[in-house]
Scaffold this motif. Structure first.
Motif, PDB file in Angstrom:
ATOM      1  N   ALA A   1       0.825  -1.203   0.000  1.00 44.87           N
ATOM      2  CA  ALA A   1       0.000   0.000   0.000  1.00 44.87           C
ATOM      3  C   ALA A   1       0.864   1.260   0.000  1.00 44.87           C
ATOM      4  O   ALA A   1       0.576   2.232  -0.718  1.00 44.87           O
ATOM      5  N   THR A   2       1.918   1.244   0.794  1.00 45.93           N
ATOM      6  CA  THR A   2       2.821   2.404   0.848  1.00 45.93           C
ATOM      7  C   THR A   2       3.542   2.578  -0.482  1.00 45.93           C
ATOM      8  O   THR A   2       3.688   3.701  -0.981  1.00 45.93           O
ATOM      9  N   MET A   3       3.991   1.474  -1.070  1.00 43.55           N
ATOM     10  CA  MET A   3       4.632   1.556  -2.377  1.00 43.55           C
ATOM     11  C   MET A   3       3.702   2.162  -3.411  1.00 43.55           C
ATOM     12  O   MET A   3       4.103   3.047  -4.190  1.00 43.55           O
ATOM     13  N   THR A   4       2.473   1.711  -3.442  1.00 41.40           N
ATOM     14  CA  THR A   4       1.520   2.216  -4.435  1.00 41.40           C
ATOM     15  C   THR A   4       1.270   3.707  -4.250  1.00 41.40           C
ATOM     16  O   THR A   4       1.197   4.473  -5.222  1.00 41.40           O
ATOM     17  N   ARG A   5       1.159   4.142  -3.002  1.00 38.19           N
ATOM     18  CA  ARG A   5       0.917   5.569  -2.741  1.00 38.19           C
ATOM     19  C   ARG A   5       2.091   6.416  -3.189  1.00 38.19           C
ATOM     20  O   ARG A   5       1.930   7.421  -3.873  1.00 38.19           O
ATOM     21  N   TYR A   6       3.309   6.004  -2.794  1.00 44.19           N
ATOM     22  CA  TYR A   6       4.488   6.773  -3.189  1.00 44.19           C
ATOM     23  C   TYR A   6       4.731   6.716  -4.697  1.00 44.19           C
ATOM     24  O   TYR A   6       5.199   7.680  -5.298  1.00 44.19           O
ATOM     25  N   PHE A   7       4.432   5.588  -5.299  1.00 50.66           N
ATOM     26  CA  PHE A   7       4.610   5.458  -6.746  1.00 50.66           C
ATOM     27  C   PHE A   7       3.754   6.490  -7.475  1.00 50.66           C
ATOM     28  O   PHE A   7       4.211   7.156  -8.412  1.00 50.66           O
TER      29      PHE A   7
ATOM     30  N   LEU B   1      13.985   9.418  -2.493  1.00 54.40           N
ATOM     31  CA  LEU B   1      14.395   8.482  -3.537  1.00 54.40           C
ATOM     32  C   LEU B   1      14.358   7.028  -3.069  1.00 54.40           C
ATOM     33  O   LEU B   1      14.531   6.109  -3.879  1.00 54.40           O
ATOM     34  N   ARG B   2      14.117   6.834  -1.781  1.00 55.40           N
ATOM     35  CA  ARG B   2      14.062   5.463  -1.238  1.00 55.40           C
ATOM     36  C   ARG B   2      13.083   4.616  -2.043  1.00 55.40           C
ATOM     37  O   ARG B   2      13.366   3.465  -2.386  1.00 55.40           O
ATOM     38  N   PHE B   3      11.923   5.186  -2.322  1.00 54.34           N
ATOM     39  CA  PHE B   3      10.953   4.548  -3.199  1.00 54.34           C
ATOM     40  C   PHE B   3      10.197   5.638  -3.949  1.00 54.34           C
ATOM     41  O   PHE B   3       9.806   6.627  -3.330  1.00 54.34           O
TER      42      PHE B   3
ATOM     43  N   GLU C   1       2.628   9.322  -6.185  1.00 51.98           N
ATOM     44  CA  GLU C   1       3.037  10.673  -5.801  1.00 51.98           C
ATOM     45  C   GLU C   1       4.371  11.090  -6.408  1.00 51.98           C
ATOM     46  O   GLU C   1       4.636  12.285  -6.561  1.00 51.98           O
ATOM     47  N   ARG C   2       5.199  10.114  -6.783  1.00 49.16           N
ATOM     48  CA  ARG C   2       6.578  10.411  -7.167  1.00 49.16           C
ATOM     49  C   ARG C   2       6.893   9.953  -8.590  1.00 49.16           C
ATOM     50  O   ARG C   2       7.928   9.356  -8.854  1.00 49.16           O
ATOM     51  N   GLY C   3       6.003  10.271  -9.507  1.00 50.56           N
ATOM     52  CA  GLY C   3       6.301  10.092 -10.919  1.00 50.56           C
ATOM     53  C   GLY C   3       5.872   8.782 -11.535  1.00 50.56           C
ATOM     54  O   GLY C   3       6.090   8.570 -12.741  1.00 50.56           O
ATOM     55  N   GLY C   4       5.271   7.881 -10.766  1.00 45.43           N
ATOM     56  CA  GLY C   4       4.811   6.617 -11.316  1.00 45.43           C
ATOM     57  C   GLY C   4       3.425   6.735 -11.934  1.00 45.43           C
ATOM     58  O   GLY C   4       2.780   7.780 -11.873  1.00 45.43           O
TER      59      GLY C   4
END
Length: 432
Positions: free
Chosen positions: A181-187, A254-256, A189-192
């Motif tokens: 869930a955290t990966m999907t949110r950051y993805f 940049l961590r994820f 928010e951060r260019g994914g």
């Protein structure tokens, strides 16, 4: 791409202390590996996207990895330092369109300013400073390899971009240690693009964007286009440092996804289990208690501070006031304390001129130990402050009788003041 001049880094007498750093992937502080077959310790630090001036968030990151570089040199290691610059990317295009300028001209102007700021801050430049545009052929080769091993696939639509199946490497997720869930949110928010139709999985990342009208593109066997963000760093790093190397660095943002995917692409292409032995991340910088960001317009620029007459060494000392992994604040008060500290240290080394080197030997050893312990700069400041205050108060070395002369006059350049100046310059990039 041209970098910037190499500052003179003096040699500190005595022995260095082996460096340990916090590794995000393993969630622990452990020694940096230096026994690489090449005889060099490889360090890759992600560079800027050149659409704005160097602000203190940038400076905090690059000064941190400059400290890493300096500690490795102090231990006698050869360092192969590589840094990229993302000189073709959507944020650059968007800023250029907003300002009514050519994106190439905008990029060149900001790269020049970045070089100037790094030189001013006495940051040791990378041996190889590589732009995205000059590394396109390397990205094409890496994408071809990912296609050949079955890690990458092409979308079956009007824009058949190429993506990498993030499940191809079993260890995906080890860098960030985030849940899905955290990966999907950051993805998002951060260019994914987790919601793009046709992808095998929302977390699959773009490695090649096929040509769109009005965008720059390069020829490739799989169709003209331009690189994705993460694969660019994979190609640049592994082509120069090998499939595995010592340190991958950058800001905590940049961590994820960036470092997670850069590692996954390299590991899929080269069949290795871990791209970097250490993944090292710096905290974010705020201004007067508010997160510093372009959208809020509250950035503090290095060039602005130096133009206003602030000493680059004071800027570095201000950044050292908190630990590099902390989210920390910048303010006028931080800068004032740093300038007061710099003045104190300069008075103290003047007082220590002519005293035996032994008047500073313990200080140098303690500073080396603090830096070796995950770059504990707050501890370093406390150590030098205590030594400097005693010099300032007594006019003599700790443990000597105030006002007494040393038993013998040290050889020129072999006194305590010179030793501390050398230490601060070599290990901290601070010039006294």
């Amino acid at each position: 791409m041209r970098s910037w001049p190499v500052p003179e880094v003096p040699v500190v007498p005595g022995d260095g202390v082996p460096l340990s750093l916090y590794d995000t992937a393993d969630d622990e502080v452990r020694p940096v590996r230096t026994d690489w077959p090449s005889g060099e310790t490889g360090m890759y630090v992600c560079g800027i996207t050149p659409y704005d001036s160097t602000h203190l968030g940038h400076a905090a990151t690059y000064v941190t990895f400059d400290l890493v570089h300096r500690q490795l040199l102090d231990n006698g290691h050869k360092v192969h330092f590589v840094e990229n610059i993302t000189d073709v990317d959507d944020p650059l295009f968007e800023r250029a369109e907003r300002d009514g300028v050519d994106w190439r001209d905008l990029g060149r102007s900001q790269i020049d300013l970045f070089r100037s700021d790094m030189e001013t801050l006495a940051v040791i430049p990378p041996r190889e400073y590589v732009g995205a545009m000059e590394s396109v052929d390397e990205v094409v080769d890496l994408v071809s390899r990912l296609l050949d091993v079955g890690a990458a696939y092409r979308l079956d639509d009007s824009y058949p971009d190429i993506y990498v199946d993030h499940t191809f490497t079993e260890q995906f997720g080890y860098v960030s240690r985030y849940d899905a869930a955290t990966m999907t949110r950051y993805f998002a928010e951060r260019g994914g693009d987790p919601d793009r139709e046709g992808k095998r999985h929302p977390l699959d990342a773009l490695v090649w964007r096929v040509n769109r009208e009005g965008e720059p593109s390069w020829d490739a066997p799989f169709g003209a286009g331009r690189p994705g963000w993460h694969v660019e760093c994979s190609a640049i790093a592994t082509n120069r440092l090998g499939a595995s190397f010592a340190v991958q660095g950058g800001g905590i943002d940049l961590r994820f996804p960036h470092h997670e995917f850069s590692a996954a692409h390299a590991e899929a292409a080269h069949s290795c289990t871990r791209m970097a032995d250490h993944y090292v991340h710096t905290g974010m910088i705020g201004l007067d208690g508010v997160k510093m960001s372009k959208s809020l317009g509250n950035l503090v620029f290095v060039s602005g501070l130096t133009a206003a007459g602030h000493d680059p060494s004071a800027i570095r000392l201000g950044l050292y006031e908190s630990h590099y992994r902390q989210d920390r604040d910048w303010s006028d008060a931080v800068l004032t304390r740093a300038e007061d500290r710099l003045a104190l240290w300069r008075r103290a080394v003047g007082t220590a001129d002519g005293l035996p080197e032994t008047a500073a030997d313990h200080l140098v050893a303690d500073v080396r130990a603090a830096l070796a312990d995950d770059l504990d700069t707050p501890r370093v400041l406390d150590l030098v402050d205590a030594w400097a205050r005693q010099q300032d108060a007594t006019g003599s070395a700790p443990g000597t009788v105030p006002g007494s002369a040393p038993e013998s006059v040290p050889e020129q350049g072999k006194d305590a003041g010179t030793l501390v100046r050398t230490m601060c310059d070599a290990l901290l990039g601070v010039r006294l």
